[in-house]
Scaffold this motif. Sequence first.
Motif, mmCIF file in Angstrom:
data_model
loop_
_atom_site.group_PDB
_atom_site.id
_atom_site.type_symbol
_atom_site.label_atom_id
_atom_site.label_comp_id
_atom_site.label_asym_id
_atom_site.label_seq_id
_atom_site.Cartn_x
_atom_site.Cartn_y
_atom_site.Cartn_z
ATOM 1 N N LEU A 82 0.840 -1.198 0.000
ATOM 2 C CA LEU A 82 0.000 0.000 0.000
ATOM 3 C C LEU A 82 0.869 1.240 0.000
ATOM 4 C CD1 LEU A 82 -2.779 1.490 0.406
ATOM 5 C CD2 LEU A 82 -2.328 1.319 2.876
ATOM 6 N N VAL A 83 0.549 2.186 -0.872
ATOM 7 C CA VAL A 83 1.195 3.497 -0.879
ATOM 8 C C VAL A 83 0.103 4.538 -0.616
ATOM 9 C CG1 VAL A 83 2.564 5.167 -2.175
ATOM 10 C CG2 VAL A 83 2.925 2.710 -2.536
ATOM 11 N N PRO A 84 -0.022 5.018 0.619
ATOM 12 C CA PRO A 84 -1.061 6.018 0.917
ATOM 13 C C PRO A 84 -0.610 7.411 0.470
ATOM 14 C CG PRO A 84 -0.312 4.846 2.910
ATOM 15 C CD PRO A 84 0.699 4.621 1.828
ATOM 16 N N THR A 85 -1.458 8.134 -0.275
ATOM 17 C CA THR A 85 -1.119 9.484 -0.718
ATOM 18 C C THR A 85 -2.352 10.383 -0.615
ATOM 19 O OG1 THR A 85 -1.755 9.556 -3.075
ATOM 20 C CG2 THR A 85 0.258 8.326 -2.514
ATOM 21 N N MET A 86 -2.089 11.684 -0.723
ATOM 22 C CA MET A 86 -3.179 12.648 -0.839
ATOM 23 C C MET A 86 -3.197 13.249 -2.242
ATOM 24 S SD MET A 86 -3.951 14.448 2.783
ATOM 25 C CE MET A 86 -2.679 15.694 2.743
ATOM 26 N N GLY A 87 -2.611 12.520 -3.185
ATOM 27 C CA GLY A 87 -2.632 12.976 -4.563
ATOM 28 C C GLY A 87 -1.586 14.044 -4.840
ATOM 29 N N ALA A 88 -1.789 14.796 -5.927
ATOM 30 C CA ALA A 88 -0.797 15.768 -6.407
ATOM 31 C C ALA A 88 0.555 15.068 -6.500
ATOM 32 C CB ALA A 88 -0.735 16.984 -5.495
ATOM 33 N N LEU A 89 0.563 13.942 -7.190
ATOM 34 C CA LEU A 89 1.711 13.040 -7.190
ATOM 35 C C LEU A 89 2.916 13.635 -7.910
ATOM 36 C CD1 LEU A 89 -0.024 9.618 -7.917
ATOM 37 C CD2 LEU A 89 0.352 10.743 -5.716
ATOM 38 N N HIS A 90 4.104 13.259 -7.415
ATOM 39 C CA HIS A 90 5.358 13.657 -8.040
ATOM 40 C C HIS A 90 6.305 12.463 -7.991
ATOM 41 C CE1 HIS A 90 6.779 14.009 -3.913
ATOM 42 N NE2 HIS A 90 5.859 14.912 -3.655
ATOM 43 N N GLU A 91 7.537 12.674 -8.422
ATOM 44 C CA GLU A 91 8.490 11.562 -8.504
ATOM 45 C C GLU A 91 8.760 10.922 -7.144
ATOM 46 O OE1 GLU A 91 9.811 9.981 -11.042
ATOM 47 O OE2 GLU A 91 8.705 11.224 -12.463
ATOM 48 N N GLY A 92 8.632 11.690 -6.080
ATOM 49 C CA GLY A 92 8.807 11.110 -4.748
ATOM 50 C C GLY A 92 7.776 10.030 -4.474
ATOM 51 N N HIS A 93 6.515 10.316 -4.792
ATOM 52 C CA HIS A 93 5.470 9.298 -4.640
ATOM 53 C C HIS A 93 5.747 8.094 -5.532
ATOM 54 C CE1 HIS A 93 3.083 13.034 -3.582
ATOM 55 N NE2 HIS A 93 2.844 12.265 -2.535
ATOM 56 N N SER A 131 -3.501 4.687 -2.707
ATOM 57 C CA SER A 131 -4.708 5.413 -2.303
ATOM 58 C C SER A 131 -4.492 6.900 -2.542
ATOM 59 C CB SER A 131 -5.053 5.148 -0.836
ATOM 60 O OG SER A 131 -4.028 5.623 0.020
ATOM 61 N N ILE A 132 -5.532 7.548 -3.033
ATOM 62 C CA ILE A 132 -5.526 8.999 -3.238
ATOM 63 C C ILE A 132 -6.722 9.556 -2.480
ATOM 64 C CG2 ILE A 132 -5.743 10.868 -4.905
ATOM 65 C CD1 ILE A 132 -4.500 9.030 -7.017
ATOM 66 N N PHE A 133 -6.432 10.245 -1.401
ATOM 67 C CA PHE A 133 -7.517 10.755 -0.553
ATOM 68 C C PHE A 133 -7.023 11.971 0.200
ATOM 69 C CE2 PHE A 133 -9.914 10.488 3.599
ATOM 70 C CZ PHE A 133 -11.116 10.945 3.089
ATOM 71 N N VAL A 134 -7.607 13.130 -0.104
ATOM 72 C CA VAL A 134 -7.286 14.349 0.634
ATOM 73 C C VAL A 134 -8.085 14.292 1.934
ATOM 74 C CG1 VAL A 134 -7.257 16.865 0.612
ATOM 75 C CG2 VAL A 134 -6.888 15.592 -1.520
ATOM 76 N N ASN A 135 -7.403 13.912 2.986
ATOM 77 C CA ASN A 135 -8.054 13.570 4.246
ATOM 78 C C ASN A 135 -8.425 14.822 5.039
ATOM 79 O OD1 ASN A 135 -8.887 12.180 6.556
ATOM 80 N ND2 ASN A 135 -6.810 12.218 7.411
ATOM 81 N N GLY A 150 -5.668 12.872 12.822
ATOM 82 C CA GLY A 150 -6.366 12.620 11.561
ATOM 83 C C GLY A 150 -5.588 11.694 10.650
ATOM 84 N N MET A 151 -4.260 11.915 10.594
ATOM 85 C CA MET A 151 -3.412 11.055 9.767
ATOM 86 C C MET A 151 -3.438 9.623 10.271
ATOM 87 S SD MET A 151 -0.309 9.304 9.797
ATOM 88 C CE MET A 151 0.603 10.050 11.152
ATOM 89 N N THR A 154 -14.450 8.713 -1.306
ATOM 90 C CA THR A 154 -14.975 10.020 -0.914
ATOM 91 C C THR A 154 -14.833 10.180 0.597
ATOM 92 O OG1 THR A 154 -17.193 9.148 -0.518
ATOM 93 C CG2 THR A 154 -16.689 9.935 -2.759
ATOM 94 N N ALA A 155 -14.933 11.419 1.062
ATOM 95 C CA ALA A 155 -14.892 11.678 2.501
ATOM 96 C C ALA A 155 -16.080 11.012 3.192
ATOM 97 C CB ALA A 155 -14.893 13.183 2.759
#
Length: 281
Positions: A25-36, A53-57, A124-125, A91-92
């Motif tokens: 699993l790679v958890p992210t909040m999106g806006a992906l870059h090379e680090g992700h 996962s892409i979720f702006v928490n 929250g995280m 979704t939230a």
Amino acid sequence: MIIRDIATLKRTVRQWNQAGETIGLVPTMGALHEGHLSLVTQARARTQRVIVSIFVNPTQFNNPTDLATYPRTEAEDIALLPDVDAIFIPTAEAMYPEGFSSTVKVSAMAETLEGAYRPGHFDGMATVVTKLFSLSEADYAFFGEKDWQQLQIVRRFVQDLNLPIEIVACPTLREADGLALSSRNRRLSPEARKNAPALHAILQEIATTIRQGQPIAEALDNGMKSLIAAGFGPIDYLACCEAESLTSVTTVFATKHDNGALRLLVAAALESVRLIDNIVI
């Protein structure tokens, strides 16, 4: 495969488990870059199935404006992930249905550094990450070292709660000039982007002087002056901490600690963009 509902994710994961396949699993909040994407590469190398996962928490934002302005680039993010097995974009409302009232809280180490300036952020995280661990049934989860405090907090609650998952730390990816990759970097003006690498350079200078025997408090004081001179401010913190516990260390020489046992951490604004970074001593 793009999955937007929890039932489909659980059904998919069940099939992989029945086939005896390992899951990363790679958890992210999106806006992906090379680090992700480097986390995804490590996950692909270690596991048979990879979920991003892409979720702006919303529960880890203490400032509503930050939540509203956080970059959301779903189409671009999906295009960057052609080789993963599932992209989970809930979704939230799905993650926090009506009546949701539970929180995962890590005391002490979540109340300093970032926690002192972003109240409730790590609760929250920790809560959403715990949910993602449970929903994905992942064997491994991959986190970048750039968010060092977050990494240590995740390791702590996984250990404390006996969660059946291994946390894999992945090195910070940097631009050629030393700036740590971050979704926030896209908000830097051309002039600020030119100055931003000084953050990492100053950390390196501080680490060098500490290794050479300069008292830590003195090295940090000089570092603060260098950051201000380089145009950073406000500076939320510049700290030397024990790497795992995040306990502040200011009154002893680094030579009394094992190599790699100390970490320098900083959060400082450049123009209106808040940057964080850390390096080992």
